[in-house]
Write an enzyme that holds these catalytic residues in place. Structure first.
Site, PDB file in Angstrom:
ATOM      1  N   SER A  89      41.282 -87.196 -18.052  1.00  0.00           N
ATOM      2  CA  SER A  89      41.490 -86.156 -19.065  1.00  0.00           C
ATOM      3  C   SER A  89      40.194 -85.457 -19.459  1.00  0.00           C
ATOM      4  O   SER A  89      39.088 -85.938 -19.197  1.00  0.00           O
ATOM      5  CB  SER A  89      42.134 -86.770 -20.312  1.00  0.00           C
ATOM      6  OG  SER A  89      43.360 -87.380 -19.997  1.00  0.00           O
ATOM      7  N   GLU A  90      40.343 -84.327 -20.105  1.00  0.00           N
ATOM      8  CA  GLU A  90      39.219 -83.555 -20.616  1.00  0.00           C
ATOM      9  C   GLU A  90      38.351 -84.447 -21.508  1.00  0.00           C
ATOM     10  O   GLU A  90      38.831 -84.993 -22.496  1.00  0.00           O
ATOM     11  CB  GLU A  90      39.771 -82.376 -21.407  1.00  0.00           C
ATOM     12  CG  GLU A  90      38.756 -81.458 -21.988  1.00  0.00           C
ATOM     13  CD  GLU A  90      39.432 -80.349 -22.776  1.00  0.00           C
ATOM     14  OE1 GLU A  90      39.199 -80.258 -23.993  1.00  0.00           O
ATOM     15  OE2 GLU A  90      40.213 -79.579 -22.162  1.00  0.00           O
TER      16      GLU A  90
END
Length: 379
Positions: A89-90
Site C-alpha cells: 500500500s501507499e
C-alpha cells in the site's frame, strides 16, 4: 539476509523525510520502523498503474529503487479476471494507519492481511516479532511473506486463514490492524481485542479507529478518504469486475424515466459524486453496488449494478439539469444512490473525519454525523 544498496537507503531516507514533513509520520517509533525496513525486500517485482497504463518493474530495472520508494501503491498480485488482489500500500497511508494504531510496546497485535509482509515487518520492528500475529487468506502470500520477512531478520507468527474471523487462539490482542477493506467490522475482532484496545481498518471509503469497550467498539475516521482491496473469503474468489457488466448497462431494457438532477448547479460534479462513491455514508449503505462509467461517442453513460440480484441502472445526461434513467431488477439503484448522494451534498460533502462509528455486540453498525445536524444510520 537482504543486501541493502546505497540507492535504497537514500531513496528510503527521502521517503521518510517526505512523510515526516507532511505529517503522515509523527512518532519516533514508527519513523524508525520506516527507516529500518527495506521495502524492496517485499516487492522484488511489482506493477504501477499510471492512468490506463501499467508498468512492470523488477530489481534489475533502472530506477527500481526510486520507484519502490515512491509514495504509491505497488501491485503484486492479480486474480483470474485481472483484478488486483494484493499490493504494497501507499506508504503515507500505511504510516497514518500505524500512527492511529495506539498500542503499547507490550501488546500482542493481530494484522489482518499479511500481503507482501512489508507492513508486518514495520510492526515487528516497532513491537518485536514475538508480539505480532498476521493472517492472510492466500497460502501463496503467507509463504512468500514468511520468506521475505526472514530475509530481513523477522519471524512473526503467520497464519493462513480467513482474517475476518480473527485468530482466536492467540487472543486477546491489544489491537487489530487490517490492511484490507471490510464491508462491516466483524464482531470476532471486537471480541478478540481487550477492553481499551484499538481496531484500525478500512470500511467504506474511510479508515476508522475504534476503541474497544467491554462489549461494543466506537470511534472516528481519519480525515481523508481511503480504500483497500476487500478481504476475500477464499483465495480462489474472483472479484466482481465492473467491465463484465458493460453490456447489461448499455443494452438492458427496463423502466424508463427522465429525472431532474439533485444538484443541477454542478452537473458533472454531481455525476462524479454519484459514481465515485466518495461519500462515506453512500459507500457503506451501497457497499454491494458496482459503479461503471462509459463513453459512447460524445455521450457519457453511467451505470450501477448489484450483481447478487441482477439489478442495474443506466443514467445518460439529457441536458444541464436532467438525465434519462433506465432501471432493471428488483432494486431501484438509481433512486437509492441519488437519494443518498443528494443528502450528502446538502450536508456540504463532509469527509470521513466528520463521522463516528459504533459496532454493537450483535454486529449492528451505527454511523453518525454531527454536522450540519446530528444524523445517524443503523446499518
Amino acid at each position: 539476509m537482504t543486501i541493502v544498496s546505497t540507492a535504497s537507503e537514500e531513496a528510503r531516507a527521502h521517503l521518510v523525510r517526505s512523510m515526516t514533513d507532511t505529517g503522515a509520520l509523527t512518532s519516533p517509533g514508527w519513523t524508525d520502523a520506516f527507516r529500518g525496513v527495506p521495502r524492496e525486500a517485499f516487492v522484488p517485482s511489482f506493477q504501477v498503474r499510471h492512468g490506463d497504463q501499467i508498468d512492470t518493474l523488477t530489481a534489475q530495472d533502472l530506477g527500481f529503487h526510486t520507484a519502490v520508494y515512491q509514495d504509491t501503491s505497488l501491485i503484486t498480485r492479480w486474480d483470474a479476471c485481472g483484478t488486483a488482489v494484493s499490493s504494497s500500500s501507499e506508504p503515507s497511508l500505511m504510516a497514518r494507519m500505524l500512527e492511529a494504531f495506539t498500542v503499547t510496546d507490550t501488546d500482542r497485535v493481530l494484522e489482518v492481511g499479511t500481503g507482501t509482509g512489508y507492513n508486518t515487518a514495520l510492526l515487528c520492528h516497532r513491537l518485536g516479532e514475538d508480539q505480532v500475529v498476521s493472517i492472510d487468506i492466500d497460502p501463496e502470500l503467507t509463504t512468500t511473506a514468511r520468506r521475505s520477512l526472514a530475509s530481513v531478520g523477522y519471524v512473526p507468527d503467520l497464519v493462513t486463514g480467513d482474517g475476518t474471523l480473527g485468530v482466536g487462539d492467540r487472543a486477546p490482542y491489544g489491537g487489530i490492524l487490517a490492511t484490507c477493506g471490510v464491508h462491516r467490522i466483524p464482531v470476532e475482532w471486537v471480541r478478540q481485542v481487550r477492553p481499551g484496545g484499538t481496531i484500525v481498518t478500512n470500511i467504506g471509503t474511510g479508515i476508522v479507529r475504534l476503541s474497544v469497550g467491554a462489549e461494543s467498539a466506537t470511534g472516528g475516521f481519519l480525515p481523508d478518504p481511503a480504500a483497500f482491496m476487500i478481504a476475500r473469503p477464499t483465495p480462489e474468489q474472483v472479484a466482481h469486475r465492473a467491465a463484465s457488466y458493460t453490456a447489461l448497462v448499455i443494452n438492458g431494457t427496463g423502466r424508463e424515466s427522465r429525472i431532474d438532477l439533485p444538484d443541477a448547479r454542478d452537473t458533472r460534479g454531481f455525476y462524479q459524486d454519484l459514481m465515485e462513491g466518495c461519500a462515506l455514508e453512500v459507500a457503506m449503505a451501497q457497499y454491494d453496488v458496482l459503479s461503471i462509467t462509459l463513453t459512447a461517442g460524445d455521450t457519457d453513460v453511467y451505470g450501477l449494478v448489484h450483481p447478487d440480484t441482477g439489478s442495474w441502472a443506466r443514467i445518460i445526461p439529457a441536458g444541464k439539469s436532467t438525465a434519462d434513467v433506465v432501471v432493471g431488477g428488483p432494486r431501484d439503484l438509481w433512486t437509492e444512490r441519488a437519494t443518498l448522494t443528494a443528502r450528502w451534498i446538502a450536508a456540504g460533502r463532509p469527509g470521513p473525519g466528520a463521522y463516528t462509528l459504533t459496532v454493537e455486540p450483535d454486529g449492528a453498525h451505527t454511523l453518525q454525523r454531527e454536522e450540519p445536524t446530528t444524523t445517524s444510520w443503523r446499518l
